[in-house]
Design a protein around this motif. Structure first.
Motif, PDB file in Angstrom:
ATOM      1  N   ALA A  55      40.434   6.616 -15.786  1.00 36.35           N
ATOM      2  CA  ALA A  55      40.056   7.988 -16.129  1.00 36.35           C
ATOM      3  C   ALA A  55      39.246   8.558 -14.971  1.00 36.35           C
ATOM      4  O   ALA A  55      38.213   8.000 -14.588  1.00 36.35           O
ATOM      5  CB  ALA A  55      39.242   8.002 -17.419  1.00 36.35           C
ATOM      6  N   VAL A  56      39.722   9.682 -14.418  1.00 35.60           N
ATOM      7  CA  VAL A  56      39.181  10.199 -13.161  1.00 35.60           C
ATOM      8  C   VAL A  56      38.474  11.534 -13.375  1.00 35.60           C
ATOM      9  O   VAL A  56      39.105  12.517 -13.783  1.00 35.60           O
ATOM     10  CB  VAL A  56      40.306  10.381 -12.120  1.00 35.60           C
ATOM     11  CG1 VAL A  56      39.735  10.829 -10.784  1.00 35.60           C
ATOM     12  CG2 VAL A  56      41.107   9.095 -11.956  1.00 35.60           C
ATOM     13  N   PRO A  57      37.164  11.604 -13.093  1.00 30.94           N
ATOM     14  CA  PRO A  57      36.460  12.886 -13.166  1.00 30.94           C
ATOM     15  C   PRO A  57      36.785  13.766 -11.962  1.00 30.94           C
ATOM     16  O   PRO A  57      37.287  13.282 -10.939  1.00 30.94           O
ATOM     17  CB  PRO A  57      34.982  12.476 -13.169  1.00 30.94           C
ATOM     18  CG  PRO A  57      34.961  11.176 -12.434  1.00 30.94           C
ATOM     19  CD  PRO A  57      36.267  10.494 -12.750  1.00 30.94           C
ATOM     20  N   ARG A  58      36.474  15.051 -12.079  1.00 28.73           N
ATOM     21  CA  ARG A  58      36.819  16.005 -11.020  1.00 28.73           C
ATOM     22  C   ARG A  58      36.079  15.755  -9.709  1.00 28.73           C
ATOM     23  O   ARG A  58      36.469  16.269  -8.660  1.00 28.73           O
ATOM     24  CB  ARG A  58      36.536  17.438 -11.490  1.00 28.73           C
ATOM     25  CG  ARG A  58      37.586  17.931 -12.494  1.00 28.73           C
ATOM     26  CD  ARG A  58      37.329  19.354 -12.952  1.00 28.73           C
ATOM     27  NE  ARG A  58      38.495  19.832 -13.685  1.00 28.73           N
ATOM     28  CZ  ARG A  58      39.373  20.709 -13.221  1.00 28.73           C
ATOM     29  NH1 ARG A  58      39.211  21.225 -12.021  1.00 28.73           N
ATOM     30  NH2 ARG A  58      40.406  21.083 -13.935  1.00 28.73           N
ATOM     31  N   THR A  59      35.015  14.978  -9.763  1.00 27.21           N
ATOM     32  CA  THR A  59      34.233  14.711  -8.562  1.00 27.21           C
ATOM     33  C   THR A  59      34.872  13.677  -7.645  1.00 27.21           C
ATOM     34  O   THR A  59      34.372  13.435  -6.543  1.00 27.21           O
ATOM     35  CB  THR A  59      32.828  14.207  -8.961  1.00 27.21           C
ATOM     36  OG1 THR A  59      32.971  13.131  -9.895  1.00 27.21           O
ATOM     37  CG2 THR A  59      32.022  15.332  -9.606  1.00 27.21           C
ATOM     38  N   HIS A  60      35.996  13.076  -8.072  1.00 25.03           N
ATOM     39  CA  HIS A  60      36.608  11.994  -7.289  1.00 25.03           C
ATOM     40  C   HIS A  60      38.116  12.230  -7.147  1.00 25.03           C
ATOM     41  O   HIS A  60      38.924  11.597  -7.841  1.00 25.03           O
ATOM     42  CB  HIS A  60      36.336  10.635  -7.942  1.00 25.03           C
ATOM     43  CG  HIS A  60      34.914  10.204  -7.858  1.00 25.03           C
ATOM     44  ND1 HIS A  60      33.906  10.812  -8.585  1.00 25.03           N
ATOM     45  CD2 HIS A  60      34.320   9.231  -7.105  1.00 25.03           C
ATOM     46  CE1 HIS A  60      32.752  10.220  -8.297  1.00 25.03           C
ATOM     47  NE2 HIS A  60      32.974   9.276  -7.417  1.00 25.03           N
ATOM     48  N   PRO A  61      38.526  13.126  -6.253  1.00 23.92           N
ATOM     49  CA  PRO A  61      39.942  13.467  -6.119  1.00 23.92           C
ATOM     50  C   PRO A  61      40.764  12.456  -5.316  1.00 23.92           C
ATOM     51  O   PRO A  61      41.975  12.620  -5.199  1.00 23.92           O
ATOM     52  CB  PRO A  61      39.903  14.823  -5.401  1.00 23.92           C
ATOM     53  CG  PRO A  61      38.647  14.760  -4.576  1.00 23.92           C
ATOM     54  CD  PRO A  61      37.669  13.974  -5.399  1.00 23.92           C
TER      55      PRO A  61
END
Length: 286
Positions: free
Chosen positions: A154-160
């Motif tokens: 699960a990837v938050p927007r802070t880590h593209p």
């Protein structure tokens, strides 16, 4: 002349990237950039499912309104989802990756079920973790975990983009933690350093598989591992968040939903709390 050993990440042979467009303001899917960069590092095949959540067909009263605006919105979201997929496929091709993609337009909850079903067919699923669409993104992650039997990133927007030099393994000695660490083994073996982190009083932790003993198991797989016992400061989730920021972790690997989702919904839980506010991508297994 000796041949270079393949990267441990090469164990991931096929990655699934799922994203759901539910708002015309959506212009960024961190899962796409993160998943493609991970697939490039692993040399893996990529499947992209860029879905749009359509309104027509969702509720009987919407079908009977005759409002042409609803159909217009659906078509715009479908076009946006298609643009996401086409751009991602182009980026995959430039990176030399084999990529297949699909852009279904489905009502709720079929859009979530379709994504969870596809997750069963891949080594690893990469999904968005977006606080702007908190309910849908959390439900999508939960459905993929519970219905696929496969791990989820699960990837938050802070880590593209993918990074995995320093990884934390959230540890309570339980079944889910063991499974998460073993599912994440390719990432752990490729990392520069892995820290097994237990939070709270040692008497409160499960003792079936102590972190120090599990560290020996990881070391036998070539993982550069250390073990830390952290005093609880606030909630367990808060303690993990603060520690991840302090040590500049790239990723947290953890077992998801040690308790039932219903119990976590009522009483709160580490998984639910971190899904609502993740400082780094979460590698989850159940």
């Amino acid at each position: 002349m000796s041949m270079q050993a393949p990267s441990p990440l090469a164990t991931f042979r096929d990655l699934f990237i799922g994203t759901i467009v539910e708002d015309e303001r959506d212009r960024l899917s961190p899962a796409v950039g993160y998943g493609l960069s991970l697939a490039e590092a692993a040399g893996a095949h990529v499947t992209i499912l860029s879905s749009s959540w359509c309104l027509v067909g969702t509720d009987a009263w919407l079908q009977g309104t005759g409002d042409p605006g609803i159909g217009i919105v659906d078509r715009r979201l479908d076009a946006l989802a298609r643009a996401f997929a086409e751009n991602a496929a182009g980026a995959a091709a430039q990176a030399g990756l084999v990529c297949t993609w699909e852009t279904p337009c489905l009502p709720y909850p079929e859009v979530v079920h379709r994504l969870a079903a596809e997750a069963r067919l891949h080594d690893l699923t990469v999904l968005d973790l977006d606080p702007r669409s908190e309910v849908l993104s959390r439900e999508t992650v939960e459905a993929a975990l519970m219905a696929s039997g496969r791990p989820v990133l699960a990837v938050p927007r802070t880590h593209p983009a993918f990074a995995g030099r320093r990884i934390l393994v959230a540890w309570d000695g339980g079944l889910q933690a063991v499974r998460a660490a073993n599912e994440a083994m390719p990432l752990l073996r490729a990392a520069e350093t892995v820290e097994i982190v237990s939070v709270g009083d040692a008497d409160d932790l499960l003792t079936t598989v102590p972190g120090a003993e599990f560290a020996r198991h990881l070391a036998r797989h070539g993982v550069a591992v250390t073990v830390s016992d952290l005093p609880q400061a606030g909630s367990i989730a808060d303690t993990l968040r603060k520690h991840a920021v302090r040590v500049r972790a790239d990723l947290i690997a953890m077992g998801a939903y040690r308790h039932s989702r219903t119990r976590e919904l009522v009483f709160g839980g580490v998984t639910r709390s971190l899904l609502m506010d993740a400082p780094v991508p979460l590698f989850l297994a159940h």
